[in-house]
Scaffold this active site. Structure first.
Site, PDB file in Angstrom:
ATOM      1  N   GLU A   1      20.329  19.440 -14.289  1.00 59.19           N
ATOM      2  CA  GLU A   1      21.219  18.312 -14.533  1.00 59.19           C
ATOM      3  C   GLU A   1      21.579  18.179 -16.009  1.00 59.19           C
ATOM      4  OE1 GLU A   1      22.650  16.770 -12.226  1.00 59.19           O
ATOM      5  OE2 GLU A   1      21.417  17.375 -10.494  1.00 59.19           O
TER       6      GLU A   1
ATOM      7  N   CYS B   1      16.653   9.664  -8.204  1.00 55.22           N
ATOM      8  CA  CYS B   1      16.588  10.834  -9.088  1.00 55.22           C
ATOM      9  C   CYS B   1      17.278  10.543 -10.420  1.00 55.22           C
ATOM     10  CB  CYS B   1      17.226  12.048  -8.415  1.00 55.22           C
ATOM     11  SG  CYS B   1      16.239  12.766  -7.092  1.00 55.22           S
TER      12      CYS B   1
ATOM     13  N   HIS C   1      17.342  19.503  -9.649  1.00 47.89           N
ATOM     14  CA  HIS C   1      17.419  19.268  -8.215  1.00 47.89           C
ATOM     15  C   HIS C   1      17.202  20.567  -7.451  1.00 47.89           C
ATOM     16  CE1 HIS C   1      19.500  15.182  -8.464  1.00 47.89           C
ATOM     17  NE2 HIS C   1      18.581  15.033  -7.522  1.00 47.89           N
TER      18      HIS C   1
END
Length: 217
Positions: A83, A146, A170
């Protein structure tokens, strides 16, 4: 002799009606066989707004890591996604495991709209690919727990621990989760291999790669 770098690796408990969460399954495998040359500590976070960040921050205080890598499930994605951006909003499509369903609420009222990950995201993606596994840079961690944890970690680093390196990854569904659904999955052992590669890259990369990993939509 210098001490080993200290790495905090976190996954989540199951949520959304699932029996397992591959993020914790993969983290557990890394815990059992960690990368060479690291002092590894693992924590399973609750899938609950507020509580998850409290648990993460407590673990950071107790373990004083050099690197924090948080891992979560992104069902429907086909690869490991590192991310890039954490946004300052909780907007839950489904309730968390404590029954909370915040809508358009800031994670840190005094925080900026977003943080870029304090992690060499492109080098981490390259390391996973070099290990023979699929990976990509993700431009969104969603707006569920998350992202809540990713932003909470980034805010902690920005406001209190500027020397700490951290980020969020993820992972896809595990095969056992999609037996009756036509959705992509990845063996948990492969996820663990990818996480080991990311840890090594995050600890050894001073300057991130300057290569195109953007998205057109």
């Amino acid at each position: 002799m210098s001490p080993l770098p200290r790495v905090l690796l976190t996954g989540f408990e199951p949520f959304g009606g699932e029996d397992v969460n591959p993020s914790w399954q993969a983290v557990s495998l890394v815990r059992d066989t960690p990368p060479d040359g690291v002092d590894l500590h693992t924590v399973r976070l609750s899938c609950a707004f507020g509580t998850a960040n409290d648990e993460l921050h407590a673990a950071v205080r107790d373990f004083t890591p050099d690197l924090v890598l948080c891992v979560g499930q992104a069902g429907g994605r086909p690869d490991l996604t590192v991310e890039r951006v954490a946004v300052n909003v909780d907007d839950a499509r489904i309730p968390d495991n404590a029954g909370n369903q915040p809508v358009d609420e800031p994670i840190a009222p005094d925080g900026p709209a977003a943080y870029f990950a304090p992690l060499p995201v492109k080098a981490c993606v390259a390391a996973v690919r070099e290990a023979g596994l699929p990976a990509s840079v993700s431009q969104t961690a969603g707006t569920f727990v998350c992202n809540h944890v990713f932003y909470g970690l980034s805010h902690l680093i920005a406001t209190e621990l500027p020397l700490l390196r951290g980020g969020f990854v993820h992972v896809p569904y595990a095969p056992e989760q999609v037996k009756d659904r036509a959705l992509p999955s990845l063996p948990v052992s492969a996820m663990a291999d990818g996480l080991r590669a990311i840890i090594t890259a995050a600890l050894t990369t001073e300057t991130d790669l300057r290569v195109p990993e953007g998205a057109t939509h």
